[in-house]
Design a protein around this motif. Structure first.
Motif, PDB file in Angstrom:
ATOM      1  N   ASP A  83      -6.652   6.207 -12.046  1.00 57.79           N
ATOM      2  CA  ASP A  83      -6.654   5.818 -10.645  1.00 57.79           C
ATOM      3  C   ASP A  83      -5.325   6.276 -10.056  1.00 57.79           C
ATOM      4  O   ASP A  83      -4.615   7.080 -10.659  1.00 57.79           O
ATOM      5  CB  ASP A  83      -6.913   4.316 -10.475  1.00 57.79           C
ATOM      6  CG  ASP A  83      -5.877   3.429 -11.145  1.00 57.79           C
ATOM      7  OD1 ASP A  83      -4.767   3.917 -11.457  1.00 57.79           O
ATOM      8  OD2 ASP A  83      -6.171   2.244 -11.349  1.00 57.79           O
ATOM      9  N   THR A  84      -4.946   5.801  -8.902  1.00 61.35           N
ATOM     10  CA  THR A  84      -3.720   6.278  -8.263  1.00 61.35           C
ATOM     11  C   THR A  84      -2.458   5.705  -8.905  1.00 61.35           C
ATOM     12  O   THR A  84      -1.360   6.173  -8.610  1.00 61.35           O
ATOM     13  CB  THR A  84      -3.727   5.914  -6.767  1.00 61.35           C
ATOM     14  OG1 THR A  84      -3.888   4.495  -6.629  1.00 61.35           O
ATOM     15  CG2 THR A  84      -4.853   6.628  -6.042  1.00 61.35           C
ATOM     16  N   ARG A  85      -2.622   4.717  -9.798  1.00 61.64           N
ATOM     17  CA  ARG A  85      -1.465   4.074 -10.417  1.00 61.64           C
ATOM     18  C   ARG A  85      -1.316   4.346 -11.899  1.00 61.64           C
ATOM     19  O   ARG A  85      -0.218   4.394 -12.414  1.00 61.64           O
ATOM     20  CB  ARG A  85      -1.521   2.557 -10.212  1.00 61.64           C
ATOM     21  CG  ARG A  85      -1.535   2.130  -8.757  1.00 61.64           C
ATOM     22  CD  ARG A  85      -1.779   0.632  -8.601  1.00 61.64           C
ATOM     23  NE  ARG A  85      -3.089   0.288  -9.130  1.00 61.64           N
ATOM     24  CZ  ARG A  85      -3.314  -0.632 -10.066  1.00 61.64           C
ATOM     25  NH1 ARG A  85      -2.337  -1.325 -10.564  1.00 61.64           N
ATOM     26  NH2 ARG A  85      -4.534  -0.877 -10.481  1.00 61.64           N
ATOM     27  N   GLY A 117      -0.332   7.436 -12.384  1.00 61.57           N
ATOM     28  CA  GLY A 117      -1.494   8.149 -11.867  1.00 61.57           C
ATOM     29  C   GLY A 117      -1.478   9.631 -12.095  1.00 61.57           C
ATOM     30  O   GLY A 117      -2.225  10.365 -11.461  1.00 61.57           O
TER      31      GLY A 117
END
Length: 119
Positions: A83-85, A117
């Motif tokens: 994911d973005t993290r 991420g």
């Protein structure tokens, strides 16, 4: 194999998205008659939170099982998600009824392998 039991709690958004990906793509491996490790394809999905999740998994048929008198095919699941993290290593198992292609069991464990991420 143990008899079917309902989930004790709802899966989190990340796991739920991985389960949806597996439900959509795993039966195709059985329909094609492939018995080798098969990539399900890299894709970006949207989790129920609205956040993006990139998923790239491989399923491998590992054997037959009987679940409540039904013949089932067991797949192992390996791969990655990000994911973005964070980046995650995914391992798990999918059990599909051979006659109906219904899912009898689905499980995925996600282990953090990369923060930031950039997996």
């Amino acid at each position: 194999m143990a008899p079917w039991k309902p989930a004790q709690r709802e899966p989190d958004a990340l796991r739920s998205c991985v389960y949806d990906y597996l439900r959509t793509r795993s039966p195709q491996v059985y329909k094609e008659g492939n018995n080798a490790p098969t990539r399900l394809g890299r894709t970006q999905e949207t989790m129920c939170t609205g956040a993006p999740l990139t998923i790239d998994l491989v399923v491998t048929p590992v054997g037959l099982a009987t679940v409540d008198a039904r013949s089932a095919l067991v797949f192992s699941v390996t791969g990655h998600a990000a994911d973005t993290r964070m980046g995650y290593e995914v391992t798990g198992q999918v059990v599909i009824d051979r006659a109906t292609l219904a899912f009898l069991a689905i499980d995925a464990d996600l282990t953090v392998i990369n923060r930031g991420g950039t997996a």
